[in-house]
Design an enzyme around this catalytic site. Sequence first.
Site, PDB file in Angstrom:
ATOM      1  CB  CYS A   2      29.162  48.303  71.307  1.00 26.36           C
ATOM      2  SG  CYS A   2      27.429  48.925  71.914  1.00 26.36           S
ATOM      3  NE  ARG A  27      33.802  45.310  73.384  1.00 21.95           N
ATOM      4  CZ  ARG A  27      34.586  45.918  73.985  1.00 21.95           C
ATOM      5  NH1 ARG A  27      35.823  45.137  74.320  1.00 21.95           N
ATOM      6  NH2 ARG A  27      34.577  47.313  74.100  1.00 21.95           N
ATOM      7  CD1 TRP A  73      24.245  45.516  76.282  1.00 14.34           C
ATOM      8  CD2 TRP A  73      24.614  47.776  76.900  1.00 14.34           C
ATOM      9  NE1 TRP A  73      24.045  45.838  77.542  1.00 14.34           N
ATOM     10  CE2 TRP A  73      24.032  47.148  77.936  1.00 14.34           C
ATOM     11  CE3 TRP A  73      24.559  49.165  76.897  1.00 14.34           C
ATOM     12  CZ2 TRP A  73      23.613  47.807  78.903  1.00 14.34           C
ATOM     13  CZ3 TRP A  73      24.276  49.881  78.085  1.00 14.34           C
ATOM     14  CH2 TRP A  73      24.090  49.065  79.263  1.00 14.34           C
ATOM     15  CG  ASN A 103      31.864  49.979  70.237  1.00 15.56           C
ATOM     16  OD1 ASN A 103      30.864  49.638  69.500  1.00 15.56           O
ATOM     17  ND2 ASN A 103      33.083  49.227  70.638  1.00 15.56           N
ATOM     18  N   GLY A 104      29.833  53.470  72.290  1.00 15.09           N
ATOM     19  CA  GLY A 104      29.875  54.850  72.995  1.00 15.09           C
ATOM     20  C   GLY A 104      28.640  55.606  73.037  1.00 15.09           C
ATOM     21  CD  GLU A 491      31.762  39.618  93.063  1.00 15.53           C
ATOM     22  OE1 GLU A 491      31.922  39.003  91.948  1.00 15.53           O
ATOM     23  OE2 GLU A 491      31.406  41.002  92.983  1.00 15.53           O
ATOM     24  CE  LYS A 495      30.959  37.462  89.736  1.00 12.58           C
ATOM     25  NZ  LYS A 495      30.462  38.732  89.685  1.00 12.58           N
ATOM     26  CD  GLU A 498      27.155  40.047  87.557  1.00 13.73           C
ATOM     27  OE1 GLU A 498      27.628  41.071  86.869  1.00 13.73           O
ATOM     28  OE2 GLU A 498      27.816  39.099  88.121  1.00 13.73           O
ATOM     29  CG  HIS A 514      19.727  47.364 112.877  1.00 10.47           C
ATOM     30  ND1 HIS A 514      19.266  47.807 113.840  1.00 10.47           N
ATOM     31  CD2 HIS A 514      20.867  46.787 113.239  1.00 10.47           C
ATOM     32  CE1 HIS A 514      20.044  47.954 115.041  1.00 10.47           C
ATOM     33  NE2 HIS A 514      21.049  47.146 114.771  1.00 10.47           N
ATOM     34  CE  LYS A 613      34.437  40.193  81.777  1.00 10.93           C
ATOM     35  NZ  LYS A 613      34.307  39.570  82.942  1.00 10.93           N
TER      36      LYS A 613
END
Length: 618
Positions: A2, A27, A73, A103-104, A491, A495, A498, A514, A613
Amino acid sequence: MCGIVGAVANNNVVPVLLDGLLHLEYRGYDSAGLVVTCNGLQRLRTTGRVTELQKLAHEKNTHGFAGIAHTRWATHGAPSERNAHPHFSGMPDSSVRIAVVHNGIIENHEVMRKRLQAEGYEFVSDTDTEVIAHLIAFNLKHTDDLLTAVCTSIDELQGAYAIAVMEEARPERIVVARNGAPLLLGLGESGNYAASDASALLKATRNMIYLEEGDVAELTRDGYRIVNCLQGNSVREVKRTVHESNLSTEAIELGPYTHYMQKEIFEQPSAVANTLEMVFNAQSISPNLFGSEAEKVFFQTKSILILACGTSYHAGLVARYWLETVAGLPCNVEIASEYRYRNPIADPHTLVVGISQSGETADTLAALNYAKKLGHRYSLAICNVPESALIRQTDLRFLTRAGPEIGVASTKAFTTQLASLLLLTVTLAKMRHKLSAQDEQQMIMTLRHLPMALQHALQVEPQVRIWAESFAQKRHALFLGRGVHYPIAMEGALKLKEISYIHAEAYAAGELKHGPLALVDDEMPVVAIAPNDQLLGKLKSNLQEVHARGGELYVFADADSQIAQSENEHVIRLSEHAGLLSPILHTIPLQLLAYHVALVKGTDVDKPRNLAKAVTVE
């Protein structure tokens, strides 16, 4: 996660609000809206991108001298126009009095909703934010001061939030408040402003005030005042330092690149050089790089606890190998969102290291505070934002100096975090007499060479682009690594999923047999990181297991790894083995692979669906 922009000025604030929202797109959001004062409160809201809000404002000739704007968001309620901010409040039989952006998350919103409904307030959205608007309107019945009403209201709210509020009856001011989510003020010649991030205000002003927890500020065209009304404390006026932002407008512009992610991948040599600048100009490595108290703290440190989320967590996992191998220090790495709900054993001689790009990651901040309550004495922040909450809440700190990272998928923040953690490792090793003077000089030379090594790693892009054409047709992928390169495989998988939405998993290569080996066939590409280290022989055996099942391999190898290319084994060679730097260098081709696969698939590279973000909510 947000974004908020607010403005009170002598001229039309709509361009400032919209430009600010555009600079906060990184964001993450699913809808956008604004409200300005012009013969009452005029509100525009839309789902989709800020450009749609721009078109709407142009069509309706929206203008005003005060306003607040927001990118949402979704948390409570699906992405829709009725759930988009700003939200209004007013009794069913009266005119609108209050507009709020937020926001929040308000944790007690259900209780507050029932209470306000009993008072006659009508809810028209599914959001927790609407509770704030109605609560402030209710408290305005008992005062004619909006700032006082906001202070009274936030005393009743539980959760993390940053809010901006406007009152229809007094359109010449806005009130903002911060508790657990970032918010700053911008002081300009023709007006005053507020935003979630300095980048949103650079075209209006460079003079910033970073609000602290519990701060509530009133902005008018000619001035501002700040009070602090933390829960349980009396309201008191406070002074906050004015900072001049050194963030350049060029740093947040796209320039010649197609996407911010592409720009930030190619900025990594310079970002790492900036991060390590103090080492480049030094003859020895000093603990003072981490703060004036660092030497005392490091002498008392007997183990390390790293708290982080997402990409920063992967950086911490790499650091564990370094810290244990080079510095001889036990190291534990915890996912912050999990650590904060465990009952771990605290040791006052353990240094707690919090890692966050934004320094506002809610879970990391909460985990750090929890660690302190448990009895951990000292803390260190590794962060990219100098005025962030994480920096302010730790004893020691190291700024990564990556510059603004706009793309949601982190790239240069990760490599600068790794560079910082390697520097921390070397510093602790030196203080623990694990590093000779000769080795220290060699390490300084190695760090000085890192930006050039990263530049060389970027040269594999044409080969990666070819791989991406066939890779983009797949629906799943496995990433393999061993030892310190296993977190790099994690990582790489992160990526890819995402930004390309291809399902990807990372495994320690020795675990292949395994379970994951059952997935391997000609439709399951397997990406392997193959440095020429002590585990290369073991890794080659794992790759043979993939070959035997008809799997297709994509291998990023050191030039001296002696891995041959074949019909089902594609190999891209980097430089010769780079020792401790190897994980940082092998990160580059994995970022490029994710980026070019996403390009082929046509996904939104910089703003992937459902992601944000700065994750400032739990």
